[in-house]
Design an enzyme around this catalytic site. Structure first.
Site, PDB file in Angstrom:
ATOM      1  N   ASN A   6     -40.632  18.751   6.966  1.00  0.00           N
ATOM      2  CA  ASN A   6     -40.529  18.492   8.438  1.00  0.00           C
ATOM      3  C   ASN A   6     -39.039  19.444   8.658  1.00  0.00           C
ATOM      4  OD1 ASN A   6     -40.020  17.611  11.012  1.00  0.00           O
ATOM      5  ND2 ASN A   6     -39.644  15.340  10.251  1.00  0.00           N
ATOM      6  N   LYS A   8     -37.962  19.660  11.542  1.00  0.00           N
ATOM      7  CA  LYS A   8     -37.116  19.029  12.850  1.00  0.00           C
ATOM      8  C   LYS A   8     -36.627  20.308  13.913  1.00  0.00           C
ATOM      9  CE  LYS A   8     -35.882  15.224   9.889  1.00  0.00           C
ATOM     10  NZ  LYS A   8     -34.954  14.184   9.285  1.00  0.00           N
ATOM     11  N   HIS A  91     -42.209   9.570  14.252  1.00  0.00           N
ATOM     12  CA  HIS A  91     -41.006   9.846  13.429  1.00  0.00           C
ATOM     13  C   HIS A  91     -40.045   8.826  14.006  1.00  0.00           C
ATOM     14  CE1 HIS A  91     -37.492  11.671  11.371  1.00  0.00           C
ATOM     15  NE2 HIS A  91     -38.377  11.973  10.526  1.00  0.00           N
ATOM     16  N   GLU A  93     -36.846   9.417  14.321  1.00  0.00           N
ATOM     17  CA  GLU A  93     -35.934  10.062  15.218  1.00  0.00           C
ATOM     18  C   GLU A  93     -36.755   9.902  16.560  1.00  0.00           C
ATOM     19  OE1 GLU A  93     -35.397  13.657  13.113  1.00  0.00           O
ATOM     20  OE2 GLU A  93     -34.324  12.615  11.467  1.00  0.00           O
ATOM     21  N   GLU A 163     -41.047   6.275   5.688  1.00  0.00           N
ATOM     22  CA  GLU A 163     -39.634   6.464   5.806  1.00  0.00           C
ATOM     23  C   GLU A 163     -38.551   5.441   6.039  1.00  0.00           C
ATOM     24  OE1 GLU A 163     -39.974  11.289   6.400  1.00  0.00           O
ATOM     25  OE2 GLU A 163     -39.882  10.200   8.223  1.00  0.00           O
ATOM     26  N   GLY A 169     -31.890  11.773   5.982  1.00  0.00           N
ATOM     27  CA  GLY A 169     -30.866  12.600   6.288  1.00  0.00           C
ATOM     28  C   GLY A 169     -29.392  12.187   5.696  1.00  0.00           C
ATOM     29  N   SER A 209     -34.545  11.574   2.328  1.00  0.00           N
ATOM     30  CA  SER A 209     -33.700  12.162   1.246  1.00  0.00           C
ATOM     31  C   SER A 209     -34.455  12.373   0.116  1.00  0.00           C
ATOM     32  CB  SER A 209     -32.392  11.336   1.005  1.00  0.00           C
ATOM     33  OG  SER A 209     -31.654  11.124   2.095  1.00  0.00           O
TER      34      SER A 209
END
Ligand code: PGA
Length: 251
Positions: A6, A8, A91, A93, A163, A169, A209
């Site tokens: 991904n 991003k 996702h 985010e 996730e 991250g 991660s």
């Protein structure tokens, strides 16, 4: 085993072409399925670079409607036409910054599947939810809401990525035990929804991660069938090292 990157909001089309070439060279020979999900504006360039390779292309989101007056949005037909196989949905985010809801994820999932795209449905709890011992309930609810009213007749038509938000991250991955525990619960949910054979066949990815140094242990868990990789997918070498760790496990 599926190892998906991904990217991003990283890489210009020029940078994306370079990275995609590196991935195609380094990861394509691996025994696992490899996919990359670049930003929209890079899709066409990357599709061209990946032509003739085994690396699959995916997008990071899609709109729920066929077409229309939705300034700034991208449709499933566009993604399909440009060569996407996968699309990441829900996702954290997008849930956190762009008002993505369980209902919009459900609508997008249907739309993606009608256009032959395979959704990579992301689910995962926040740190507060985990500390409050709500992690399983949160993930179960996200799954139920996203999958409600959607049939599945082929296990390859759906991918789920667990996730944990606190691991994305941050450099702090879930432990293999924490990840496996959640994946086993996700597997059970899929089995009871779609039957044992289909539930067993859906790829469950871990994301948050995942790096070359912890990939082998995570990917070695019985219900972890791959990874959704953020920062470590932005360099062909580290992404390929994760794919190689996956290949070791399936060997
Ligand atoms: P990360 O991102 O690997 O940088 O933690 C994973 C993701 O958000 O998909």
């Amino acid at each position: 085993m599926l190892i998906a990157g991904n990217w991003k909001m990283h890489t210009t089309p020029t940078e994306a072409a370079r990275l995609a070439r590196g991935v195609a060279e380094a990861a394509a020979t691996s025994a696992v399925r490899v996919a990359v999900c670049p930003p929209y504006v890079c899709l066409e360039t990357v599709a061209r670079v990946l032509q003739g390779s085994d690396v699959a292309l995916g997008a990071q989101d899609v709109h729920a409607e066929d077409e229309g007056a939705y300034t700034g949005e991208v449709s499933a037909a566009m993604l399909q036409d440009v060569g996407c196989h996968y699309v990441i949905l829900g996702h954290s985010e997008r849930r956190q910054y762009y008002g993505e809801t369980d209902a919009s994820v459900n609508a997008k999932l249907g739309q993606a599947r009608r256009h032959g795209l395979v959704p990579i449905l992301c689910v995962g709890e926040t740190l507060e939810q985990r500390q409050a011992r709500q992690a399983e309930a949160v993930v179960r609810d996200q799954m139920a809401a996203a999958l409600d009213a959607h049939e599945l007749d082929d296990a390859d038509g759906l991918v789920i990525a667990y996730e944990p938000v606190w691991a994305i991250g941050t450099g702090e991955s879930a432990t293999p035990e924490q990840a496996q525990e959640m994946h086993a619960m996700i597997r059970q949910e899929l089995q009871s929804r779609y039957g044992r054979a289909l539930g067993d066949g859906v790829h469950l990815l871990y994301g948050g991660s995942m790096k070359p140094h912890n990939a082998a242990e995570l990917l070695g868990q019985p219900d972890i069938n791959g990874g959704l990789i953020g920062s470590a997918s932005l360099e062909a070498e580290s992404f390929a090292a994760i794919a190689a760790a996956g290949a070791e496990v399936v060997r």
